[in-house]
Design a protein around this motif. Structure first.
Motif, mmCIF file in Angstrom:
data_model
loop_
_atom_site.group_PDB
_atom_site.id
_atom_site.type_symbol
_atom_site.label_atom_id
_atom_site.label_comp_id
_atom_site.label_asym_id
_atom_site.label_seq_id
_atom_site.Cartn_x
_atom_site.Cartn_y
_atom_site.Cartn_z
ATOM 1 N N ARG A 94 0.850 -1.199 0.000
ATOM 2 C CA ARG A 94 0.000 0.000 0.000
ATOM 3 C C ARG A 94 0.883 1.245 0.000
ATOM 4 O O ARG A 94 1.744 1.411 0.872
ATOM 5 C CB ARG A 94 -0.926 0.012 1.209
ATOM 6 C CG ARG A 94 -1.626 1.360 1.440
ATOM 7 C CD ARG A 94 -2.875 1.213 2.271
ATOM 8 N NE ARG A 94 -3.889 0.453 1.544
ATOM 9 C CZ ARG A 94 -5.082 0.134 2.038
ATOM 10 N NH1 ARG A 94 -5.401 0.516 3.279
ATOM 11 N NH2 ARG A 94 -5.938 -0.555 1.325
ATOM 12 N N ASP A 107 -2.864 0.429 -4.067
ATOM 13 C CA ASP A 107 -2.270 -0.843 -3.657
ATOM 14 C C ASP A 107 -1.802 -1.659 -4.859
ATOM 15 O O ASP A 107 -2.328 -1.521 -5.968
ATOM 16 C CB ASP A 107 -3.294 -1.686 -2.884
ATOM 17 C CG ASP A 107 -3.846 -0.969 -1.657
ATOM 18 O OD1 ASP A 107 -3.171 -0.034 -1.165
ATOM 19 O OD2 ASP A 107 -4.941 -1.336 -1.203
ATOM 20 N N PHE A 274 -6.812 -4.372 1.525
ATOM 21 C CA PHE A 274 -6.120 -4.033 0.279
ATOM 22 C C PHE A 274 -7.114 -4.037 -0.878
ATOM 23 O O PHE A 274 -8.113 -4.761 -0.857
ATOM 24 C CB PHE A 274 -4.977 -5.012 0.020
ATOM 25 C CG PHE A 274 -3.815 -4.848 0.964
ATOM 26 C CD1 PHE A 274 -2.886 -3.836 0.768
ATOM 27 C CD2 PHE A 274 -3.668 -5.669 2.072
ATOM 28 C CE1 PHE A 274 -1.820 -3.664 1.641
ATOM 29 C CE2 PHE A 274 -2.615 -5.512 2.952
ATOM 30 C CZ PHE A 274 -1.680 -4.502 2.732
#
Length: 308
Positions: A94, A107, A274
């Motif tokens: 990230r 991400d 994510f």
């Protein structure tokens, strides 16, 4: 109201989540796949070539803070590192672009093989359902992409720092001038690749990969080159099971440097979700239908994880 196609994606995501939980059992607070993991923090330093390919902020700043997660495959939080079902390993990164007044990030999600068993959500669902109901052998006879994934080498890494990771989906980099370039990410260890054979792996402790992380960091940062394999004209960009030729150009986008383990690791892993969709200027998803399905699974499971 979501569009019919969006609702179908969400429905497929829910079914995939349910199927994975059926395979591995419910483990509240953990991911249904890549359940066992560890979060680290560090920074990303871009190359000049990255800035020429994309207008994304982290390719134009001197440095960008990052959070990364190493993980093992499967939905079992206590899976031994020596279990072959833990391969391929995962690495998600990230890029923290803005903390206030709103959190902005993008991400990259990778695992340690360029193969994936399905080109879209329905096919992925069929694959995991065949695993769940014990018909995987029959399924593989009629699904060559799934067979290629199952048969692909997935060796035990000597450490997370010596494994190579691949982003299976294609993305489009858009430069400040509007030039578009399709790429697939790769994350290559700066320490070099190093693997164990099966006999060597059997001599290791059940947590040899995760236990080694603090020791590695005590000797310096864990570093990777973020790379992009560049598509040529005519290369397929909407099917992750179709690989581009090995001789396609590979561009170095920058250096990932991981320096410490995140505090309150388990609680932070429970919180972070994510996102396979870039959601940042300068990087766009391709037409690969699997990207949105993966995003749906991650979001739904992430909400469940936070509520657990």
């Amino acid at each position: 109201m979501p569009l019919p196609s969006e609702q179908a994606t969400v429905d497929t995501g829910r079914q995939l989540l349910s199927t994975l939980q059926g395979i591995f059992g419910p483990h509240p607070g953990y991911r249904p796949a890549h359940a066992k993991g560890i979060l680290l923090k560090g920074s990303f330093t871009p190359t000049n070539e990255a800035a020429s390919l994309s207008a994304a902020p982290h390719f134009h700043r001197e440095s960008t803070p990052i959070i990364a997660r190493f993980s093992s495959s499967g939905g079992l939080p206590e899976l031994p590192d020596t279990d072959p079902n833990g391969n391929p390993r995962g690495l998600a990164v990230r890029f923290l672009l803005e903390e206030s007044p709103r959190r902005v990030h993008t991400d990259i999600i990778t695992h340690s093989t360029p193969f994936f068993p399905a080109k879209d959500g329905p096919e992925a669902l069929a694959f995991f359902r065949s695993v769940a109901n014990g018909t995987i052998a029959e399924f593989l006879t009629t699904h060559p992409a799934a067979l290629a994934f199952v048969q692909a080498p997935k060796p035990f890494p000597a450490s997370f720092a010596t494994d190579k990771y691949f982003g299976v989906n294609a993305f489009k980099l858009v430069s400040e001038e509007g030039k578009e370039t399709f790429i697939r990410y790769r994350i290559a260890p700066r320490a070099g690749e190093s693997y164990l054979d099966d006999d060597e792996a059997k001599t290791k402790s059940p947590a040899y990969l995760f236990d080694a992380v603090p020791g590695l960091l005590a000797h310096g940062s864990i570093e990777f080159d973020l790379e992009a394999q560049v598509a040529d004209e005519g290369d397929v960009t909407d099917d992750c099971t179709v690989h581009w030729p090995d001789h396609r150009r590979v561009v170095k986008l920058g250096v990932i440097s991981l320096v410490s383990v995140v505090e309150d690791n388990l609680s932070e892993q429970k919180r972070i979700i994510f996102d396979p969709v870039p959601r940042v200027n300068g990087i766009e998803p391709s037409e690969d239908p699997l990207i949105d399905v993966r995003a749906a699974v991650y979001l739904i499971s992430g909400r469940e994880r936070r509520a657990a």
